[in-house]
Design a protein around this motif. Structure first.
Motif, PDB file in Angstrom:
ATOM      1  N   UNK A  53      -7.949   3.246  -1.048  1.00 37.02           N
ATOM      2  CA  UNK A  53      -7.272   2.403  -2.033  1.00 37.02           C
ATOM      3  C   UNK A  53      -5.884   2.010  -1.537  1.00 37.02           C
ATOM      4  N   UNK A  54      -5.175   2.931  -0.913  1.00 38.55           N
ATOM      5  CA  UNK A  54      -3.846   2.645  -0.367  1.00 38.55           C
ATOM      6  C   UNK A  54      -3.948   1.626   0.779  1.00 38.55           C
ATOM      7  N   UNK A  55      -4.919   1.830   1.675  1.00 38.28           N
ATOM      8  CA  UNK A  55      -5.113   0.895   2.798  1.00 38.28           C
ATOM      9  C   UNK A  55      -5.454  -0.493   2.265  1.00 38.28           C
ATOM     10  N   UNK A  56      -6.356  -0.562   1.300  1.00 35.68           N
ATOM     11  CA  UNK A  56      -6.732  -1.854   0.724  1.00 35.68           C
ATOM     12  C   UNK A  56      -5.518  -2.544   0.105  1.00 35.68           C
ATOM     13  N   UNK A  57      -4.703  -1.778  -0.611  1.00 33.85           N
ATOM     14  CA  UNK A  57      -3.495  -2.344  -1.218  1.00 33.85           C
ATOM     15  C   UNK A  57      -2.539  -2.898  -0.178  1.00 33.85           C
ATOM     16  N   UNK A  58      -2.423  -2.238   0.950  1.00 33.20           N
ATOM     17  CA  UNK A  58      -1.551  -2.721   2.032  1.00 33.20           C
ATOM     18  C   UNK A  58      -2.111  -3.973   2.688  1.00 33.20           C
ATOM     19  N   UNK A  59      -3.414  -4.007   2.906  1.00 27.61           N
ATOM     20  CA  UNK A  59      -4.033  -5.159   3.575  1.00 27.61           C
ATOM     21  C   UNK A  59      -4.050  -6.394   2.695  1.00 27.61           C
ATOM     22  N   UNK A  60      -4.392  -6.220   1.422  1.00 23.13           N
ATOM     23  CA  UNK A  60      -4.534  -7.352   0.524  1.00 23.13           C
ATOM     24  C   UNK A  60      -3.206  -7.733  -0.103  1.00 23.13           C
ATOM     25  N   UNK A  61      -2.318  -6.795  -0.217  1.00 25.25           N
ATOM     26  CA  UNK A  61      -1.040  -7.061  -0.855  1.00 25.25           C
ATOM     27  C   UNK A  61      -1.114  -6.783  -2.339  1.00 25.25           C
ATOM     28  N   UNK A  63      -0.299  -6.133  -6.047  1.00 26.24           N
ATOM     29  CA  UNK A  63       0.842  -6.564  -6.837  1.00 26.24           C
ATOM     30  C   UNK A  63       1.650  -5.404  -7.425  1.00 26.24           C
ATOM     31  N   UNK A  64       1.057  -4.212  -7.472  1.00 27.04           N
ATOM     32  CA  UNK A  64       1.741  -3.043  -8.007  1.00 27.04           C
ATOM     33  C   UNK A  64       2.138  -2.140  -6.869  1.00 27.04           C
ATOM     34  N   UNK A  65       3.418  -1.939  -6.698  1.00 31.36           N
ATOM     35  CA  UNK A  65       3.923  -1.042  -5.653  1.00 31.36           C
ATOM     36  C   UNK A  65       4.571   0.172  -6.314  1.00 31.36           C
ATOM     37  N   UNK A  66       4.280   1.343  -5.772  1.00 29.12           N
ATOM     38  CA  UNK A  66       4.905   2.535  -6.346  1.00 29.12           C
ATOM     39  C   UNK A  66       5.887   3.133  -5.362  1.00 29.12           C
TER      40      UNK A  66
END
Length: 66
Positions: A53-61, A63-66
């Protein structure tokens, strides 16, 4: 005639008219309601889901950053 038989007849008729579209529709339903939940469950049990999930968030961008 049962609902199941009617549904099968409907799918056969749709498949004869548009095989690619019918296959795509059935595949999308299978993917969303059978395969993805199974994969999510297995990844959670293996403890890999948070990392992916973290990798996907980094690749796709994400919208929620913690």
């Amino acid at each position: 005639m049962s609902n199941r038989a009617q549904y099968r007849r409907f799918l056969r008729r749709c498949f004869r008219r548009n095989p690619a579209g019918t296959f795509g529709y059935l595949w999308a339903a299978e993917w969303n309601y059978v395969i993805l939940p199974w994969m999510r469950d297995r990844l959670e049990k293996l403890g890999v889901k948070p990392v992916l999930k973290w990798i996907y968030g980094r690749l796709v961008g994400s919208p929620v950053r913690s």
